[in-house]
Enzyme design. Structure first.
Site, PDB file in Angstrom:
ATOM      1  N   TYR A 145     119.366 106.233 -55.831  1.00 52.33           N
ATOM      2  CA  TYR A 145     119.713 105.050 -55.039  1.00 52.33           C
ATOM      3  C   TYR A 145     121.065 104.529 -55.507  1.00 52.33           C
ATOM      4  CZ  TYR A 145     119.643 100.361 -52.977  1.00 52.33           C
ATOM      5  OH  TYR A 145     119.963  99.224 -52.270  1.00 52.33           O
ATOM      6  N   ASP A 241     126.976 106.911 -61.263  1.00 48.98           N
ATOM      7  CA  ASP A 241     126.553 105.583 -60.844  1.00 48.98           C
ATOM      8  C   ASP A 241     125.807 104.953 -62.025  1.00 48.98           C
ATOM      9  OD1 ASP A 241     124.536 104.210 -58.114  1.00 48.98           O
ATOM     10  OD2 ASP A 241     125.350 103.327 -59.952  1.00 48.98           O
ATOM     11  N   LYS A 269     125.279  94.918 -62.306  1.00 47.66           N
ATOM     12  CA  LYS A 269     124.196  94.311 -63.102  1.00 47.66           C
ATOM     13  C   LYS A 269     124.692  93.674 -64.400  1.00 47.66           C
ATOM     14  CE  LYS A 269     120.843  97.470 -61.016  1.00 47.66           C
ATOM     15  NZ  LYS A 269     119.919  96.586 -60.284  1.00 47.66           N
TER      16      LYS A 269
HETATM   17  P1  KE4 Z   1     123.461  96.098 -55.879  1.00 44.21           P
HETATM   18  O1  KE4 Z   1     124.224  96.204 -54.585  1.00 44.21           O
HETATM   19  O2  KE4 Z   1     121.994  95.778 -55.646  1.00 44.21           O
HETATM   20  O3  KE4 Z   1     124.101  95.152 -56.894  1.00 44.21           O
HETATM   21  O4  KE4 Z   1     123.504  97.525 -56.607  1.00 44.21           O
HETATM   22  C1  KE4 Z   1     123.058  98.644 -55.885  1.00 44.21           C
HETATM   23  C2  KE4 Z   1     122.673  99.730 -56.878  1.00 44.21           C
HETATM   24  C3  KE4 Z   1     123.532 100.785 -57.075  1.00 44.21           C
HETATM   25  N1  KE4 Z   1     123.241 101.777 -57.958  1.00 44.21           N
HETATM   26  C4  KE4 Z   1     122.095 101.735 -58.677  1.00 44.21           C
HETATM   27  C5  KE4 Z   1     121.800 102.842 -59.643  1.00 44.21           C
HETATM   28  C6  KE4 Z   1     121.179 100.672 -58.513  1.00 44.21           C
HETATM   29  O5  KE4 Z   1     120.028 100.661 -59.237  1.00 44.21           O
HETATM   30  C7  KE4 Z   1     121.459  99.649 -57.597  1.00 44.21           C
HETATM   31  C8  KE4 Z   1     120.497  98.498 -57.351  1.00 44.21           C
HETATM   32  N2  KE4 Z   1     119.265  98.557 -58.033  1.00 44.21           N
HETATM   33  C9  KE4 Z   1     118.161  97.873 -57.421  1.00 44.21           C
HETATM   34  C10 KE4 Z   1     116.914  98.143 -58.241  1.00 44.21           C
HETATM   35  N3  KE4 Z   1     116.415  99.443 -58.037  1.00 44.21           N
HETATM   36  C11 KE4 Z   1     118.408  96.399 -57.272  1.00 44.21           C
HETATM   37  C12 KE4 Z   1     117.224  95.582 -56.885  1.00 44.21           C
HETATM   38  C13 KE4 Z   1     117.178  95.306 -55.413  1.00 44.21           C
HETATM   39  O6  KE4 Z   1     117.560  96.185 -54.611  1.00 44.21           O
HETATM   40  O7  KE4 Z   1     116.739  94.188 -55.082  1.00 44.21           O
END
Ligand code: KE4
Length: 432
Positions: A145, A241, A269
């Site tokens: 993801y 990533d 994060k």
């Molecule tokens: P954000 O756009 O949510 O800040 O980051 C996206 C992203 C990109 N790459 C990785 C490896 C990530 O884990 C994420 C976002 N992680 C999720 C949890 N699996 C955020 C929680 C959510 O989607 O509410």
């Protein structure tokens, strides 16, 4: 059963005006059932909901709260900065300070650009890889993801088709075809994709420590090095990533822990200490392609926001304390071993994947979980849902999905770890 009346009232109200009652889907508890808790406050390792219930928190806002919630130095820094202006939309020295710190911490980054989320970081890094190589296709992994940009919301093509198919409504099929997918650890499939798409693949993007299929351990059999080697041979870029594992598994992220250097790194994060910050960075010759130095456009109104920069600075600075990661990992290991021992004592088959201070417990008869299919086809997702809710009732807040990671913070004490293991024993006794 704890009183969650106000959370239920809030959720009913939220569902009327927010899709699913939430601003990010996983928060709605759809895969585990039950009512999402609405939080009122948080401090250290604990969060408190609107009904006054307190939980030991292993989500930590999905990773950012590695120091613990409301760390006094981070809060003070943000308060001081806010009093000087919330946002300038112009350069400020805090951007230089945080950029210098991240470049110092993350080995492969020479030049960096701040954005406002992990999704913006990965979306921009993909556009940059395409602009730098002049190629349109890219490879991601099943279960990987990378945020919600169109090109990443793509699943493996059905049948013989190697190109991707949309994994969300609204993603154009013709655009999804540019996304190629493979299973983790399948280097032969990667070689085949490059053979079938010669000189057309701009990059491979991978979470070097996957956390969105539950935690996976790709480095153990040399898979990450194989990706590095094939990108070099094929003239493609390797993008790590590290939005989740960056600053989480080591001060310099997975690339420092495993000593494998990507061409571009995406961060999020922890880098913002709880405020909205993402970043992408890498080798100077690549990053100089970004506007206004070069032809690859990317922009953002609140990029480099002073409050977010200060929160990131106050957070990352404290991660450099001697022994910080050793202590965090040791605490996490003790917790994971304790939780597995509790499962064994209860006769519940379970395994765990842990890297540094992130881990996932899987309820399965498998000896190990190494890919997305292992999770979806061989783990008891219904049992996970019951375990999640039983732990919640025992005052332990885990991620509301088997496909997520749990995070330990510097604020979790040995007593918190002991209390969590005891709560897990009571939770299992209630659901088996
Ligand atoms: P954000 O756009 O949510 O800040 O980051 C996206 C992203 C990109 N790459 C990785 C490896 C990530 O884990 C994420 C976002 N992680 C999720 C949890 N699996 C955020 C929680 C959510 O989607 O509410």
């Amino acid at each position: 059963m704890p009183n969650i009346q106000q959370s239920q009232i809030d959720f009913d109200q939220a569902k009327k005006i927010l899709p699913g009652g939430v601003n990010s889907p996983v928060r709605a508890f759809k895969s585990v059932g039950g009512t999402p808790r609405f939080f009122a406050s948080a401090s250290g390792a604990y969060v408190q909901d609107v009904d006054g219930n307190s939980y030991i928190d292993y989500v930590g806002s999905w990773g950012p709260m590695i120091l613990g919630h409301a760390h006094p130095d981070v809060v003070k820094g943000v308060q001081e900065t806010a009093a000087l202006g919330m946002s300038f939309g112009a350069p400020c020295e805090l951007e230089i300070d945080l950029a210098k710190l991240v470049i110092d911490m993350v080995p492969s980054i020479d030049v960096i650009r701040f954005v406002n989320s992990g999704s913006e970081a990965t979306m921009s890094a993909l556009r940059l890889a395409r602009g730098f190589t002049g190629r349109d296709k890219f490879i991601k992994f099943d279960g990987g993801y990378h945020g919600h940009a169109d090109g990443f919301l793509v699943k493996a093509g059905s049948g013989a088709a190697t190109f991707g198919e949309p994994d969300s409504a609204g993603v154009p099929a013709d655009y999804a075809k540019l996304t190629l997918t493979a299973a983790f650890n399948d280097i032969e499939a990667i070689k085949q994709l490059f053979a079938e798409n010669k000189d057309e693949i701009a990059c491979i993007i991978v979470e070097p420590v996957p956390g969105n299929t539950g935690v996976m351990k790709l480095y153990e059999n040399g898979f990450l090095q194989q990706l590095r080697d094939i990108c070099d041979a094929e003239g493609a870029l390797l993008i790590f990533d590290e939005v989740m594992c960056g600053f989480r598994v080591a001060a310099g992220g997975a690339q420092e822990r495993f000593n494998i250097m990507p061409d571009l790194t995406c961060l999020g994060k922890i880098i913002g200490g709880g405020l909205p910050v993402g970043a992408y960075g890498g080798r100077e010759e690549i990053m100089r392609q970004i506007s206004p130095d070069g032809p690859v456009y990317q922009a953002g109104t609140l990029s480099g926001n002073p409050l977010a920069m200060r929160a990131g600075l106050e957070t990352l600075t404290r991660l450099q304390a001697p022994g910080f990661y050793d202590a965090l990992e040791a605490k996490t290991t003790r917790l994971v071993e304790g939780l597995l021992a509790g499962c064994k004592a209860a006769g519940v088959p379970a395994v765990a994947n842990q890297v540094g201070a992130m881990f996932t417990i899987f309820f399965t008869d498998l000896d190990e979980v190494t890919c997305c299919d292992d999770v979806s086809k061989h783990c008891d997702l219904a049992f996970f849902g019951r375990y999640f809710n039983a732990m919640l009732d025992e005052g332990i807040y885990l991620a509301p999905s088997q496909y997520e990671a749990a995070f330990v913070s510097a604020a979790h004490t040995d007593e918190d770890i002991d209390a969590t293991m005891a709560a897990a024993g009571r939770a299992l006794a209630r659901i088996i």
